[in-house]
Scaffold this motif. Sequence first.
Motif, PDB file in Angstrom:
ATOM      1  N   VAL A  24      78.608  33.132  41.708  1.00  0.00           N
ATOM      2  CA  VAL A  24      77.483  34.047  41.879  1.00  0.00           C
ATOM      3  C   VAL A  24      76.693  33.661  43.125  1.00  0.00           C
ATOM      4  O   VAL A  24      76.201  32.535  43.240  1.00  0.00           O
ATOM      5  CB  VAL A  24      76.563  34.019  40.646  1.00  0.00           C
ATOM      6  N   LEU A  84      73.491  33.581  45.034  1.00  0.00           N
ATOM      7  CA  LEU A  84      72.072  33.653  44.683  1.00  0.00           C
ATOM      8  C   LEU A  84      71.216  33.861  45.934  1.00  0.00           C
ATOM      9  O   LEU A  84      71.641  33.554  47.057  1.00  0.00           O
ATOM     10  CB  LEU A  84      71.656  32.385  43.937  1.00  0.00           C
ATOM     11  N   THR A  99      76.068  29.686  46.640  1.00  0.00           N
ATOM     12  CA  THR A  99      76.894  30.280  45.593  1.00  0.00           C
ATOM     13  C   THR A  99      76.965  29.331  44.410  1.00  0.00           C
ATOM     14  O   THR A  99      77.251  28.133  44.584  1.00  0.00           O
ATOM     15  CB  THR A  99      78.308  30.565  46.123  1.00  0.00           C
ATOM     16  N   GLN A 100      76.676  29.858  43.232  1.00  0.00           N
ATOM     17  CA  GLN A 100      76.658  29.051  42.022  1.00  0.00           C
ATOM     18  C   GLN A 100      77.885  29.353  41.171  1.00  0.00           C
ATOM     19  O   GLN A 100      78.014  30.441  40.615  1.00  0.00           O
ATOM     20  CB  GLN A 100      75.389  29.334  41.210  1.00  0.00           C
ATOM     21  N   GLY A 124      73.344  37.374  37.757  1.00  0.00           N
ATOM     22  CA  GLY A 124      72.335  36.897  38.694  1.00  0.00           C
ATOM     23  C   GLY A 124      71.191  36.192  37.999  1.00  0.00           C
ATOM     24  O   GLY A 124      70.806  35.069  38.366  1.00  0.00           O
ATOM     25  N   HIS A 125      70.658  36.838  36.968  1.00  0.00           N
ATOM     26  CA  HIS A 125      69.521  36.299  36.204  1.00  0.00           C
ATOM     27  C   HIS A 125      69.874  34.945  35.596  1.00  0.00           C
ATOM     28  O   HIS A 125      69.153  33.951  35.768  1.00  0.00           O
ATOM     29  CB  HIS A 125      69.161  37.307  35.121  1.00  0.00           C
ATOM     30  N   ALA A 162      72.570  32.941  36.169  1.00  0.00           N
ATOM     31  CA  ALA A 162      73.020  31.920  37.124  1.00  0.00           C
ATOM     32  C   ALA A 162      71.829  31.234  37.783  1.00  0.00           C
ATOM     33  O   ALA A 162      71.879  30.040  38.096  1.00  0.00           O
ATOM     34  CB  ALA A 162      73.937  32.535  38.175  1.00  0.00           C
ATOM     35  N   GLN A 163      70.735  32.000  37.989  1.00  0.00           N
ATOM     36  CA  GLN A 163      69.515  31.379  38.516  1.00  0.00           C
ATOM     37  C   GLN A 163      68.978  30.375  37.505  1.00  0.00           C
ATOM     38  O   GLN A 163      68.572  29.259  37.877  1.00  0.00           O
ATOM     39  CB  GLN A 163      68.468  32.450  38.817  1.00  0.00           C
ATOM     40  N   ALA A 167      64.089  33.918  37.676  1.00  0.00           N
ATOM     41  CA  ALA A 167      65.267  34.748  37.405  1.00  0.00           C
ATOM     42  C   ALA A 167      64.970  36.230  37.591  1.00  0.00           C
ATOM     43  O   ALA A 167      65.820  37.001  38.041  1.00  0.00           O
ATOM     44  CB  ALA A 167      65.774  34.484  35.988  1.00  0.00           C
ATOM     45  N   THR A 177      65.075  37.009  41.177  1.00  0.00           N
ATOM     46  CA  THR A 177      66.474  37.110  41.585  1.00  0.00           C
ATOM     47  C   THR A 177      67.028  38.500  41.291  1.00  0.00           C
ATOM     48  O   THR A 177      67.738  39.097  42.120  1.00  0.00           O
ATOM     49  CB  THR A 177      67.312  36.042  40.869  1.00  0.00           C
ATOM     50  N   ARG A 191      62.559  37.774  47.563  1.00  0.00           N
ATOM     51  CA  ARG A 191      63.233  36.577  48.080  1.00  0.00           C
ATOM     52  C   ARG A 191      62.211  35.574  48.606  1.00  0.00           C
ATOM     53  O   ARG A 191      62.321  34.363  48.339  1.00  0.00           O
ATOM     54  CB  ARG A 191      64.221  36.951  49.183  1.00  0.00           C
TER      55      ARG A 191
END
Length: 369
Positions: free
Chosen positions: A177, A179, A184-185, A241-242, A244-245, A265, A268, A332
């Motif tokens: 993901v 971010l 990238t996570q 996204g939410h 992974a943050q 999150a 994000t 951001r």
Amino acid sequence: MPLAITLLLAALSAFASEPGTSEAATRALAEASRSVLSLEMPAALDALAAVPAGQFTGKDARVRACMLDTFGRAASPSPVAGIEDPFVRRVVAAYRSYWWHTLREPGRRVEFEARLGEALAATLQIPAPTSEAAFDGLVERVGIALRERGLHVQQGRTPPLHELLLWASEQPRTYEVALPEGFTQPVRVFILEDFLSNGWMHYGRCGMRGPGGWATQEGLYAVKHRYDSFASEQFRVSFLGHEAQHYADLRRWPDMPSWQLEYRAKLTELVLADDRLDRIIEQFIRTRTDDESLPHPYANARVIEDLRTRLDVAGGRTLVSVPPADIHRAARMLLIRNTRASQKGHGEHSGDRPAVSRSRGAGSRASTR
């Protein structure tokens, strides 16, 4: 050590009513949803009862009838049906009784938590817990007994209530993901199916909303039936996204307050969303509170306030009228500013104001084993 249970709210709460449901009924459902999350069940029932039943259609009508029947009665509903194993049935019934009473009378939450401990202890035929440590040990023993029956369980708290998510099957997947902060996570995602208990948010709203997933330091957990497609923006942004943050933040700041995890999150989501951006903003506006013990709606309030300030939205202007690129950029920058403050103060800032300290009741950690 137990880990945070951080349940997805935004993707599930961007309300879309059934065709034929009136605008007034749609507003009533949205208000009822917000009130349940704020532990204000009487207000939720008042909102639904104020709009005639004929203005609700399909699932909306069933949700209205279910909430008024389930929480408008004088005594808690009948025992759980549809679960064959007597032990599992008793555990689910104990949690539902606790949720029912607490949602109706949140001022007596401590009393109802004690009753939950007594009921869970009875399922194991052991003495009721007399301390917080004993209660935690009891919950762990119940979880072990459930796993021995081949089930998967998530316990702990979804602030502010004790939680029980219980399902029968799961399948792992791997995602990477991207971010908003430029990295990238990699995450492992468990796709969950066959639920026996969907948690207190789902129960309190008769299935109108419920957890779509959560994050722990072990990975992400996605409730399959909540998503039309794994290619949808709802899944890619408001789940992957939410969460992974959350996953990244829990590794950097394991003691970050739950509301601040949600604040980050949700920012994000605003950076990554395109088609759903307006719906997400509108939902943040509808479901916000100044009560910092309620992480999701409190984070909504902070996100909206900080966005308005950064974008200088005042007077008759609304955030929905702001160009998407400006929303993306502002969200951001707020996330980056929060990261810098958190690095300096170890999670002590959000926006320009100090974060609240987290009590054990509002920020307890839950485990997935």
